[in-house]
Enzyme design. Sequence first.
Site, PDB file in Angstrom:
ATOM      1  N   HIS A   1     120.951 -89.863 -26.328  1.00  0.00           N
ATOM      2  CA  HIS A   1     122.041 -88.882 -26.385  1.00  0.00           C
ATOM      3  C   HIS A   1     121.498 -87.475 -26.132  1.00  0.00           C
ATOM      4  CE1 HIS A   1     123.886 -91.876 -29.346  1.00  0.00           C
ATOM      5  NE2 HIS A   1     124.823 -91.752 -28.426  1.00  0.00           N
TER       6      HIS A   1
ATOM      7  N   GLY B   1     128.199 -90.431 -32.353  1.00  0.00           N
ATOM      8  CA  GLY B   1     127.240 -90.003 -33.372  1.00  0.00           C
ATOM      9  C   GLY B   1     126.080 -90.966 -33.497  1.00  0.00           C
TER      10      GLY B   1
ATOM     11  N   GLN C   1     131.084 -99.256 -18.700  1.00  0.00           N
ATOM     12  CA  GLN C   1     131.881 -98.146 -19.236  1.00  0.00           C
ATOM     13  C   GLN C   1     131.929 -96.997 -18.217  1.00  0.00           C
ATOM     14  OE1 GLN C   1     131.929 -96.521 -23.405  1.00  0.00           O
ATOM     15  NE2 GLN C   1     130.435 -95.099 -22.572  1.00  0.00           N
TER      16      GLN C   1
ATOM     17  N   VAL D   1     117.415 -94.181 -21.425  1.00  0.00           N
ATOM     18  CA  VAL D   1     116.191 -93.740 -22.108  1.00  0.00           C
ATOM     19  C   VAL D   1     115.718 -94.916 -22.963  1.00  0.00           C
ATOM     20  CG1 VAL D   1     115.192 -92.048 -23.694  1.00  0.00           C
ATOM     21  CG2 VAL D   1     116.995 -91.362 -22.099  1.00  0.00           C
TER      22      VAL D   1
ATOM     23  N   HIS E   1     120.479 -90.392 -30.896  1.00  0.00           N
ATOM     24  CA  HIS E   1     119.073 -90.723 -30.645  1.00  0.00           C
ATOM     25  C   HIS E   1     118.629 -89.954 -29.394  1.00  0.00           C
ATOM     26  CE1 HIS E   1     120.734 -93.276 -27.538  1.00  0.00           C
ATOM     27  NE2 HIS E   1     121.459 -93.925 -28.457  1.00  0.00           N
TER      28      HIS E   1
ATOM     29  N   LYS F   1     123.212 -96.874 -19.564  1.00  0.00           N
ATOM     30  CA  LYS F   1     123.087 -98.109 -20.355  1.00  0.00           C
ATOM     31  C   LYS F   1     124.442 -98.801 -20.445  1.00  0.00           C
ATOM     32  CE  LYS F   1     122.636 -98.463 -24.894  1.00  0.00           C
ATOM     33  NZ  LYS F   1     123.592 -99.515 -25.292  1.00  0.00           N
TER      34      LYS F   1
ATOM     35  N   SER G   1     122.390 -96.555 -30.689  1.00  0.00           N
ATOM     36  CA  SER G   1     122.609 -96.277 -32.115  1.00  0.00           C
ATOM     37  C   SER G   1     122.505 -97.570 -32.920  1.00  0.00           C
ATOM     38  CB  SER G   1     123.995 -95.672 -32.318  1.00  0.00           C
ATOM     39  OG  SER G   1     124.121 -94.535 -31.503  1.00  0.00           O
TER      40      SER G   1
HETATM   41  O1  PAF Z   1     129.636 -94.572 -25.237  1.00  0.00           O
HETATM   42  C1  PAF Z   1     130.134 -94.221 -26.339  1.00  0.00           C
HETATM   43  O2  PAF Z   1     129.446 -93.794 -27.244  1.00  0.00           O
HETATM   44  C2  PAF Z   1     131.641 -94.346 -26.525  1.00  0.00           C
HETATM   45  O3  PAF Z   1     132.128 -95.478 -25.885  1.00  0.00           O
HETATM   46  C3  PAF Z   1     132.404 -93.093 -26.096  1.00  0.00           C
HETATM   47  C4  PAF Z   1     132.280 -92.839 -24.602  1.00  0.00           C
HETATM   48  C5  PAF Z   1     131.892 -91.888 -26.861  1.00  0.00           C
HETATM   49  C6  PAF Z   1     133.891 -93.263 -26.404  1.00  0.00           C
HETATM   50  O4  PAF Z   1     134.107 -93.463 -27.769  1.00  0.00           O
END
Ligand code: PAF
Length: 300
Positions: A56, A50, A172, A195, A53, A168, A205
């Site tokens: 996303h 959530g 991950q 972005v 921005h 970014k 965020s």
């Molecule tokens: O990148 C994120 O916003 C979080 O790490 C994700 C992938 C939604 C998991 O909570």
Amino acid sequence: MKIIKPLALKMSIFAGHLQLMQLIESIHGLKEKLAFYKKNGKIGFVPTMGALHKGHLSLVNRCAEENQCSVVSIYVNPTQFNDKNDLNRYPRNLELDLGLLANCNCDFVFAPGDDEMYPVPDMRKFNFGLLETVMEGKFRPGHFNGVAQIVSKLFDAVQPDRAYFGLKDFQQLAVIKKMAIDYNYPVEIVPCDIVREADGLAMSSRNALLEPEKRNAAPFIYNSLLFASELSKTKSPGEIKQEINMLYQKNTELELEYFEIVDNNSLLPVEHFGNKNLCTACIAVFAGKIRLIDNIQFNS
Ligand code: PAF
């Protein structure tokens, strides 16, 4: 399940189905809704926490373009926060997020509560080998285990054909790609470009939490990455690291946590440049209490 009527009402027709963007809070409800699309088209998925921005929204727009059904999850996952203050201060604004999503052709918003995602504590331990021992893995112990816990649960709930992640969060992305392979998730992981704000700051965020003077200072992060990329034309990784460290020693607003030049696949630090197209410089910086990350892909 709730039907959302935000400012711009999202409405589309797929295979004779008139579709309004729907907010769903239960895994059961989501699976029921998605069964039709699973049989009749491709499901695209954008997991988020959530506080949406433009970064996303670019993922969501792409997801909606490339799939017959687009699902966005909004869930601030407690198990990936190694710092409880960071979890507590993480921005949350579901109403605002729903309004933004309605303008990007999103079909389903999955916004579960903690009881839905963790009815019992998740005891699973994922092993990402060396991928999780460097950079974020080193400075945020347990972070990637928490990310894998929630993303695997979300993949099980949504069963997407494609899932979209921003570059970014470079590490991950590598961890999630490995999880999808290790656990045989039949999902294509789609990396999406970073972005940036007009001044170069990578959208996050967490930017909304920056004190004004830290916000003014923060574009330095991307500038330091551009400088590193320029230096890579003549200097070794070790020399570049030294120069970047010196730059931050002189900066009174920002505190460097790490700067690494890593191999794109192993994420291990590079000691000598071979093919620079396979090297990325990654950085984590504290701007006051707020921790920001960014990266830049080098070119030969
Ligand atoms: O990148 C994120 O916003 C979080 O790490 C994700 C992938 C939604 C998991 O909570």
